[in-house]
Design a protein around this motif. Structure first.
Motif: not given
Length: 85
Positions: A1-11
């Motif tokens: 879930s996005r709620a538990y993640k940060r600094d999301i970037t494409p691989l």
């Protein structure tokens, strides 16, 4: 879930491809269990797929990298075929 993640970037295609191409599947016998397996040696896998302590790897990380590589290959195949499937 996005709620538990940060600094999301494409691989990136390059990072995924490099990690998958660097994997070296091995046959081995587990020392404690005596059972034979096919897999990877944690200390030998690319940093992208290894745990911080280099004692393991995440199957989901491998799946994510493989997914990216397959997506790129599909795009390349479609371009070579002129958009045909």
């Amino acid at each position: 879930s996005r709620a538990y993640k940060r600094d999301i970037t494409p691989l990136s295609d390059a990072d995924a491809t490099a990690a998958i191409m660097a994997l070296e599947p091995k046959n081995y016998t587990h020392k404690k269990q005596g059972s034979q397996h096919v897999g990877f040696i944690a200390e030998d896998v690319p940093d992208l797929l290894a745990t911080d302590d280099r004692k393991g790897l995440s199957p989901m990380d491998i799946v994510a990298a493989l997914t990216k590589v397959v997506q790129r290959q599909e795009e390349q195949i479609n371009r070579l075929l002129g958009g045909q499937k």
